[in-house]
Design an enzyme around this catalytic site. Structure first.
Site, PDB file in Angstrom:
ATOM      1  N   SER A 147       0.825  -1.202   0.000  1.00 25.70           N
ATOM      2  CA  SER A 147       0.000   0.000   0.000  1.00 25.70           C
ATOM      3  C   SER A 147       0.864   1.258   0.000  1.00 25.70           C
ATOM      4  CB  SER A 147      -0.900   0.007   1.244  1.00 25.70           C
ATOM      5  OG  SER A 147      -1.516   1.270   1.412  1.00 25.70           O
ATOM      6  N   TYR A 171      -2.127   5.030  -4.184  1.00 22.37           N
ATOM      7  CA  TYR A 171      -3.067   6.104  -3.885  1.00 22.37           C
ATOM      8  C   TYR A 171      -2.585   7.263  -4.739  1.00 22.37           C
ATOM      9  CZ  TYR A 171      -5.325   3.721   0.032  1.00 22.37           C
ATOM     10  OH  TYR A 171      -6.043   2.841   0.803  1.00 22.37           O
ATOM     11  N   THR A 197      -5.943   2.489  -6.653  1.00 26.08           N
ATOM     12  CA  THR A 197      -7.189   2.566  -5.889  1.00 26.08           C
ATOM     13  C   THR A 197      -7.947   3.836  -6.262  1.00 26.08           C
ATOM     14  OG1 THR A 197      -6.305   1.292  -4.046  1.00 26.08           O
ATOM     15  CG2 THR A 197      -8.181   2.714  -3.572  1.00 26.08           C
ATOM     16  N   LYS A 304      -8.653  -0.523  -8.987  1.00 28.66           N
ATOM     17  CA  LYS A 304      -9.325  -1.111  -7.823  1.00 28.66           C
ATOM     18  C   LYS A 304     -10.459  -0.204  -7.339  1.00 28.66           C
ATOM     19  CE  LYS A 304      -8.317  -2.821  -3.111  1.00 28.66           C
ATOM     20  NZ  LYS A 304      -8.938  -1.801  -2.237  1.00 28.66           N
ATOM     21  N   HIS A 328     -13.703  -1.635  -0.886  1.00 32.59           N
ATOM     22  CA  HIS A 328     -12.733  -1.288   0.156  1.00 32.59           C
ATOM     23  C   HIS A 328     -13.107  -1.929   1.484  1.00 32.59           C
ATOM     24  CE1 HIS A 328      -9.312   1.680   0.223  1.00 32.59           C
ATOM     25  NE2 HIS A 328      -9.323   1.339   1.495  1.00 32.59           N
TER      26      HIS A 328
END
Length: 442
Positions: A147, A171, A197, A304, A328
């Site tokens: 992440s 992100y 994402t 995603k 999520h």
């Protein structure tokens, strides 16, 4: 006069060749050890959550940061309830002695259809944070998805993962120079798949975190990707660092240091605030901007957060290689459609089904996976792989690297055993076969 030929009895050598499968053997080893499971349970549902909640009773904010969801938790509960609507139809007298759960994604063969989901700020749960999870994934042979909100740098996670399969979750920063820097670092560290994402341009309304004012990023915990990035840090006249936060994270302690004028804490708070303005800015991207990512990432690109067929088709038209059907884990939108229901609807699209069948588009499922049966249901409904999320970080919280490995092996054992008992010997016997192996009961 008719004669009846008796079936030939299997030789001892042949019988010994019909050995239990690798992950199935893990369960047999538990029996033979005569010891309780390491985590006290092999259930990856409420029982495991309760053990983590009990361990973190004096630091409950850390537990709720992972376990909590948006609003009333209704989306989280819907995710689980959707699996109960589908029932498996076992078949008998099918030789499923030899089972293979390996699968191929983006031209790479993996040992199973399970991928560790991107989960940030793992350093609030264990001193080793993401490093422990990355090592465990490599040990078992499943891909680890890092992440952007990790509490360790890209370089440190790659080192921990070693020769393992690793994917990078982005992100999406506002500044394209920072985007390019992150992609460059991920490529250099041999992250093969970029997972972007889309559903977290700003944080969801999460009551547990809001009521306890618990947000590790405020004190720089979970901002390590930014603080180790040369482009981001240069914008703030600072040098990149691969330092990571101490364990345990104590927001009251860090608040006190900040308000008492601690210069190092003030610096962390400032930098982390600027980093959050990049990755959770509240500025929403659009479909035209996907081209920038496509132009600068040569490997597989996956989006995603897709929850409807219209967006799935737009993703395909945008030139990406696949999607993750995900809400999520219920952490962003309260009252949203269950992710499994979204998968079912998306797979009704002729555009998506055709693209998938031609090998041009990959469907991955996320949100709610807790058992081997869950994996089977998601694959049968059209997914080619699944993300495993909260359970593995619960394992991390309880027993570090060994706990993560335990969780992965547990669910793969469950998958392999259940496949055999329902008469399936390979993932090909399951994937896209909902009409043959499932029945919907609403």
């Amino acid at each position: 006069m008719s004669t009846t030929t008796k079936p030939r009895r299997m030789t001892l050598a042949e019988d010994q060749h019909r050995t239990p499968q690798a992950f199935t053997s893990w369960g047999l080893q538990l029996y033979s050890s005569r010891k309780p499971p390491m985590l006290g349970t092999v259930s990856l549902g409420p029982e495991l959550e309760e053990k983590v909640q009990d361990k973190f009773k004096d630091n409950i904010g850390a537990y709720w940061y992972v376990a909590g969801s948006a609003g009333t938790d209704s989306t989280h509960h819907a995710n689980r309830a959707a699996f109960d609507n589908w029932k498996i139809i076992p078949r008998m007298l099918v030789d499923a002695t030899h089972r293979k759960i390996e699968t191929t994604l983006f031209g790479v063969k993996y040992s199973s259809p399970v991928i560790l989901a991107p989960i940030g700020v793992q350093g609030i749960l264990h001193p080793d944070g993401e490093l422990a999870s990355a090592r465990a994934a490599a040990k078992v042979g499943v891909p680890y998805t890092m992440s952007t909100a990790s509490s360790r740098s890209i370089e440190l996670v790659a080192e921990a993962n070693g020769s393992g399969h690793r994917w990078y979750q982005l992100y999406w920063p506002r500044n394209n120079d920072i985007v390019l820097s992150l992609l460059k670092r991920a490529k250099e560290q041999k992250f093969k798949v970029l997972m972007v994402t889309l559903d977290t341009m700003l944080l969801g309304f999460r009551p547990h975190d809001l009521e306890s004012v618990y947000l590790p990023f405020i004190h720089g915990v979970g901002s390590q990707v930014g603080m180790s990035d040369p482009v981001f840090m240069s914008l703030h006249n600072s040098q990149p660092t691969h330092d990571y936060p101490p364990f345990p994270y104590d927001h009251a302690r860090d608040d006190k240091a900040f308000f008492n004028g601690d210069e190092e804490m003030k610096r962390k708070v400032k930098l982390s605030s600027e980093w959050m303005k990049q990755i959770n800015s509240g500025v929403f991207k659009n479909w035209e901007e996907v081209k920038f990512l496509r132009d600068h990432w040569e490997g597989p690109l996956v989006l995603k957060g897709i929850q409807c067929s219209e967006d799935a088709e737009l993703a395909y038209k945008a030139g990406v290689d696949g999607i993750v059907v995900s809400n999520h884990g219920g952490r962003q939108v309260d009252g949203a459609i269950a992710s499994l229901t979204a998968l079912e609807e998306i797979m009704k699209s002729n555009v998506i089904k055709t693209a998938q069948s031609e090998g041009k588009f990959t469907i991955i499922f996320d949100s709610g996976i807790r058992t081997g049966s869950d994996i089977i249901k998601a694959l049968a409904l059209g997914a080619q792989a699944v993300l495993l999320g909260r359970p593995y970080v619960y394992g991390l919280a309880l027993a570090g690297e060994d706990g993560v490995e335990f969780v992965i092996r547990s669910i793969l054992c469950d998958l392999e055993v259940t496949m055999g008992l329902m008469g399936c010997s390979s993932i090909e016997d399951v994937q896209g076969k909902a009409d043959k192996i499932l029945r919907k009961e609403c």
